[in-house]
Motif scaffolding. Structure first.
Motif, PDB file in Angstrom:
ATOM      1  N   GLY A   1     -21.390 -23.559 -41.141  1.00  0.00           N
ATOM      2  CA  GLY A   1     -21.921 -24.910 -41.034  1.00  0.00           C
ATOM      3  C   GLY A   1     -20.874 -25.957 -40.737  1.00  0.00           C
ATOM      4  N   VAL A   2     -19.768 -25.560 -40.137  1.00  0.00           N
ATOM      5  CA  VAL A   2     -18.713 -26.503 -39.779  1.00  0.00           C
ATOM      6  C   VAL A   2     -19.292 -27.518 -38.792  1.00  0.00           C
ATOM      7  N   LYS A   3     -19.195 -28.804 -39.122  1.00  0.00           N
ATOM      8  CA  LYS A   3     -19.764 -29.856 -38.270  1.00  0.00           C
ATOM      9  C   LYS A   3     -18.755 -30.435 -37.290  1.00  0.00           C
ATOM     10  N   SER A   4     -17.487 -30.301 -37.638  1.00  0.00           N
ATOM     11  CA  SER A   4     -16.407 -30.696 -36.739  1.00  0.00           C
ATOM     12  C   SER A   4     -15.159 -29.941 -37.176  1.00  0.00           C
ATOM     13  N   CYS A   5     -14.204 -29.862 -36.278  1.00  0.00           N
ATOM     14  CA  CYS A   5     -12.961 -29.178 -36.612  1.00  0.00           C
ATOM     15  C   CYS A   5     -11.830 -29.807 -35.811  1.00  0.00           C
TER      16      CYS A   5
ATOM     17  N   ALA B   1     -19.071 -22.637 -36.772  1.00  0.00           N
ATOM     18  CA  ALA B   1     -20.164 -23.617 -36.878  1.00  0.00           C
ATOM     19  C   ALA B   1     -21.438 -22.921 -37.348  1.00  0.00           C
ATOM     20  N   GLU B   2     -21.722 -21.752 -36.786  1.00  0.00           N
ATOM     21  CA  GLU B   2     -22.938 -21.004 -37.147  1.00  0.00           C
ATOM     22  C   GLU B   2     -22.860 -20.437 -38.557  1.00  0.00           C
TER      23      GLU B   2
ATOM     24  N   ASP C   1     -17.938 -32.554 -32.497  1.00  0.00           N
ATOM     25  CA  ASP C   1     -19.335 -32.513 -32.932  1.00  0.00           C
ATOM     26  C   ASP C   1     -19.918 -31.126 -32.655  1.00  0.00           C
ATOM     27  N   THR C   2     -19.714 -30.190 -33.572  1.00  0.00           N
ATOM     28  CA  THR C   2     -20.197 -28.820 -33.349  1.00  0.00           C
ATOM     29  C   THR C   2     -21.724 -28.749 -33.372  1.00  0.00           C
ATOM     30  N   LEU C   3     -22.387 -29.772 -33.880  1.00  0.00           N
ATOM     31  CA  LEU C   3     -23.853 -29.766 -33.884  1.00  0.00           C
ATOM     32  C   LEU C   3     -24.422 -29.743 -32.464  1.00  0.00           C
TER      33      LEU C   3
ATOM     34  N   SER D   1     -26.132 -26.590 -31.278  1.00  0.00           N
ATOM     35  CA  SER D   1     -27.509 -26.248 -31.652  1.00  0.00           C
ATOM     36  C   SER D   1     -28.536 -27.091 -30.894  1.00  0.00           C
ATOM     37  N   ASP D   2     -28.054 -27.946 -30.002  1.00  0.00           N
ATOM     38  CA  ASP D   2     -28.937 -28.772 -29.177  1.00  0.00           C
ATOM     39  C   ASP D   2     -29.398 -27.940 -27.977  1.00  0.00           C
TER      40      ASP D   2
END
Length: 161
Positions: free
Chosen positions: A65-69, A61-62, A29-31, A34-35
């Motif tokens: 916009g990769v959300k997971s890898c 991710a930045e 969860d790369t989001l 940004s938390d």
């Protein structure tokens, strides 16, 4: 005893399992990057392979916009930058692939532990005596400087000490 504890190496202020667990969750969860509750940088990781892996994940991710890898994605990114640490990361791929427990609670605990260790390394690098954070009556802490006294502290309480 204080000088003995303060003579421990920075290596003893790191934990491979914790670093790997945090990386695995970030890959899931790369989001989380940004938390605002979770401030992480490559410097929070002690192992160079982990520093590079974190930077690659963060940058992709930045920028994209990769959300997971997956570990294979990160391995491909290592290949793109021709990192001399690619073999070290390649050895880490099976470990990251086995991390299936993506619990936010586990991540939060590992995140806090990672940040405490990172802070201890930074304080030690800057010449601070960190012996107050470790048991005075335990003369043999083994390979790691982690004990029940250290576990009592939070990042905030260390900073306020």
């Amino acid at each position: 005893m204080a000088s003995l504890l303060n003579d421990f190496s920075l290596e003893q202020l790191s934990d491979t399992r914790t670093e790997t667990s945090v990386l695995a969750y970030i890959m899931h969860d790369t989001l989380i990057l940004s938390d605002d509750r979770y401030i992480l940088s490559a410097d929070d990781f002690h192992i160079m392979t982990h520093k590079i892996a974190f930077s690659l994940i963060y940058n992709h991710a930045e920028a994209e916009g990769v959300k997971s890898c997956t570990p294979a994605d990160v391995l491909g990114w290592f290949n793109q930058i021709h990192s001399p640490y690619i073999e070290d990361f390649n050895a880490l791929v099976p470990v990251l692939s086995m991390e299936k427990e993506y619990s936010k609670e586990i991540f939060e605990g590992d995140y806090k532990y990672l940040k405490k260790l990172s802070l201890m390394r930074e304080l030690k690098r800057n010449g601070f005596d960190i012996s107050d954070f470790f048991s005075k009556n335990n003369e043999n802490l083994g390979d790691k400087m982690i004990d029940s006294t250290f576990s009592q502290y939070t990042v905030e309480s260390i900073l306020n000490h």
